[in-house]
Design a protein around this motif. Structure first.
Motif, PDB file in Angstrom:
ATOM      1  N   ARG A  75      36.545  38.069  35.933  1.00  0.00           N
ATOM      2  CA  ARG A  75      37.791  38.215  36.675  1.00  0.00           C
ATOM      3  C   ARG A  75      37.525  38.375  38.175  1.00  0.00           C
ATOM      4  O   ARG A  75      36.522  38.960  38.585  1.00  0.00           O
ATOM      5  CB  ARG A  75      38.559  39.447  36.190  1.00  0.00           C
ATOM      6  CG  ARG A  75      38.912  39.447  34.719  1.00  0.00           C
ATOM      7  CD  ARG A  75      39.961  40.522  34.432  1.00  0.00           C
ATOM      8  NE  ARG A  75      39.538  41.851  34.868  1.00  0.00           N
ATOM      9  CZ  ARG A  75      40.368  42.878  35.059  1.00  0.00           C
ATOM     10  NH1 ARG A  75      41.683  42.716  34.879  1.00  0.00           N
ATOM     11  NH2 ARG A  75      39.906  44.063  35.415  1.00  0.00           N
ATOM     12  N   GLU A  82      44.826  40.405  40.019  1.00  0.00           N
ATOM     13  CA  GLU A  82      43.903  39.423  39.452  1.00  0.00           C
ATOM     14  C   GLU A  82      44.277  38.022  39.921  1.00  0.00           C
ATOM     15  O   GLU A  82      45.454  37.633  39.884  1.00  0.00           O
ATOM     16  CB  GLU A  82      43.915  39.480  37.929  1.00  0.00           C
ATOM     17  CG  GLU A  82      42.876  38.558  37.294  1.00  0.00           C
ATOM     18  CD  GLU A  82      42.706  38.784  35.801  1.00  0.00           C
ATOM     19  OE1 GLU A  82      42.080  37.914  35.154  1.00  0.00           O
ATOM     20  OE2 GLU A  82      43.188  39.820  35.293  1.00  0.00           O
ATOM     21  N   ALA A  84      43.185  33.679  40.200  1.00  0.00           N
ATOM     22  CA  ALA A  84      42.453  32.546  39.624  1.00  0.00           C
ATOM     23  C   ALA A  84      42.581  31.394  40.611  1.00  0.00           C
ATOM     24  O   ALA A  84      43.556  30.638  40.590  1.00  0.00           O
ATOM     25  CB  ALA A  84      43.028  32.161  38.270  1.00  0.00           C
TER      26      ALA A  84
END
Length: 519
Positions: A75, A82, A84
């Motif tokens: 992560r 979080e 991405a």
């Protein structure tokens, strides 16, 4: 202001929650696990150094952070959220900026266009606001104290100036985390303090800095904490003010680095190379020195002193307007580099990526590029002969790669450099010229290359080493040639020269003519 340790002068660790956390990052490539469950974090306003040998996974970890690679596991947490990142543009918009070790500039575009590439200021009708582009670029160049202009083509700039353009890109955004990957590898001594000031300024604004470098003096000068990777795995984190170079080296390579302090040999053969008043117009003038069989001669000077240009002239890349090059007792006039190679000269160039390798080609084919006649017959390549050459130097130089089929562009800097050196050693040269042989290379690989150079000299090679690192020149050289402003200003015995005398010689202080040769 960052607190500084009263005794060591080093920065105290910052007590704050991380602005960035990497948890359990794993990245796999075909045939290799580049990262295995790596943890790393950066606090606001700190410089967190990331160390490891070439191939340890540092750059891969940062490319995962910056969205260039996608992690297989783990992560990324930025500001408690979080993330991405799908690509580098996504990461930049979130406030993560990676300043690449490999420059990613467009040579045909101007400095301004490169700095704001992808984020050009616009006005009505979605047209580029050229006035604002110039003004914003000039502000960045002023901050970085750059001597070049906003409308200069990037392709016309030196490597060091291109690096400053790369750094300028980070200042376009409002970054939360900036990653510097070997930022000083091609900077001059004048430009390094400017970079340090930029880093300190970013820290005062609460930006977290990840700093990757093989230069221990920089790490201990700049960083608050040091984390180490080894073989793709996290080794540990230490506070900079509470550690020392030996401990960090043990964390990196799993052992203490044994340095060779043995006295240097003094028994050399006849001259292999002699330069007599060699001159290339407007670059260098009246350069004279010699290199004997079994001897290592170091050339030291500031960027722009003419060192690399002298090497290029010896190698047939430049044509002198006056003077002579004498190789093994005979005056030579090379019309091309092919003539130089045929005569027994090898040049490991300063820029391995652009001048020493074909990055899209595999390791085996790169290794035999300079000696194709030895691995071919009737115009056809002999695969078994190529493989034999690769296997020889792969083993002898401890090159880390899963297979000879691996593209050289995927290797770490240290392993790329070993392939360049191996490629030229297979030509069995009489004279080996090494231009910045350990630039951007970790301490373990650097020690291996230094040992190799000394062994080559012991076996009779004449070696000319050009380096911007004083410890390297002092540690390797039997004699040292100092250059300043295109002239040889002094010649020193490698065992007795002082650092002060060497600095004076390369800055033109107190030297009006070359010192007498000691040999």
């Amino acid at each position: 202001m960052t607190p500084v340790h009263a005794r060591t002068g080093q920065r105290q660790p910052i007590d704050a929650d991380p602005v960035l956390k990497l948890e359990g990052i794993t990245k796999r490539f075909p045939g290799v696990v580049a990262l295995n469950k790596v943890d790393f974090d950066v606090r606001p306003g700190e410089v967190h150094a990331l160390l490891g040998e070439n191939g340890a996974g540092k750059s891969t970890l940062m490319k995962v952070l910056a969205g260039k690679h996608q992690a297989n596991e783990g992560r990324i947490i930025l500001g408690g959220e979080e993330m991405a990142f799908e690509n580098p543009k996504h990461a930049k918009r979130a406030g993560v900026v990676l300043i690449h070790q490999e420059q990613s500039l467009v040579p045909e575009m101007t400095v301004a266009e490169n700095i704001f590439l992808g984020s050009l200021p616009k006005k009505w009708g979605n047209r580029v606001d050229w006035r604002k582009l110039r003004e914003d670029t000039n502000a960045i160049l002023e901050t970085l104290k750059c001597s070049f202009q906003h409308d200069d083509l990037v392709g016309s700039l030196s490597i060091a100036k291109k690096q400053m353009v790369e750094i300028g890109r980070a200042l376009v955004f409002t970054p939360r985390v900036v990653v510097f990957d070997e930022p000083t590898a091609s900077l001059t001594d004048h430009e390094k303090p400017v970079l340090y000031d930029v880093i300190h300024s970013l820290c005062e604004q609460g930006v977290g800095i990840v700093y990757i470098s093989h230069r221990m003096d920089e790490i201990f000068h700049l960083s608050h904490r040091i984390s180490v990777l080894r073989d793709g795995e996290y080794t540990g984190t230490v506070n900079t003010c509470e550690t020392h170079e030996d401990e960090v080296t043990r964390m990196m390579i799993g052992r203490s680095l044994e340095l060779d302090h043995a006295s240097k040999p003094t028994d050399f053969g006849e001259n292999m190379l002699e330069l007599r008043n060699l001159t290339v117009k407007r670059i260098f003038e009246d350069v004279s020195f010699n290199v004997r069989k079994g001897e290592i001669v170091g050339m030291y000077g500031l960027v722009g002193a003419g060192r690399s240009e002298v090497a290029e002239t010896i190698f047939g890349l430049r044509t002198p307007v006056a003077g002579e090059v004498v190789l093994d007792g005979e005056v030579v006039n090379f019309r091309s580099t092919h003539d130089a190679v045929a005569a027994g000269i090898a040049l490991v160039p300063e820029d391995r990526k652009d001048q020493g390798l074909i990055l899209g080609m595999n390791c085996r084919d790169n290794m035999t590029l300079a000696s194709l006649s030895s691995v071919s017959s009737g115009g056809f390549m002999k695969g078994s002969a190529e493989r034999s050459v690769y296997d020889k130097y792969h083993q002898a130089m401890k090159i880390k790669t899963p297979s000879w089929r691996q593209k050289v562009g995927n290797l770490s800097g240290g392993n790329q450099q070993k392939i360049v050196i191996g490629k030229w050693l297979h030509t069995h040269p009489k004279l080996l010229i090494l231009d910045e042989p350990t630039r951007g290379i970790d301490v373990g690989s650097k020690a291996e290359i230094h040992a190799l150079v000394k062994d080559l000299a012991k076996s009779g090679y004449a070696v000319l080493v050009i380096s911007s690192e004083m410890p390297e020149v002092l540690g390797l050289s039997n004699r040292i040639i100092a250059m300043y402003d295109g002239r040889v200003t002094a010649e020193f015995d490698g065992d007795s020269v002082s650092e002060d005398a060497l600095v004076q010689a390369i800055t033109g202080m107190g030297t009006s003519a070359p010192a007498a040769a000691t040999a």
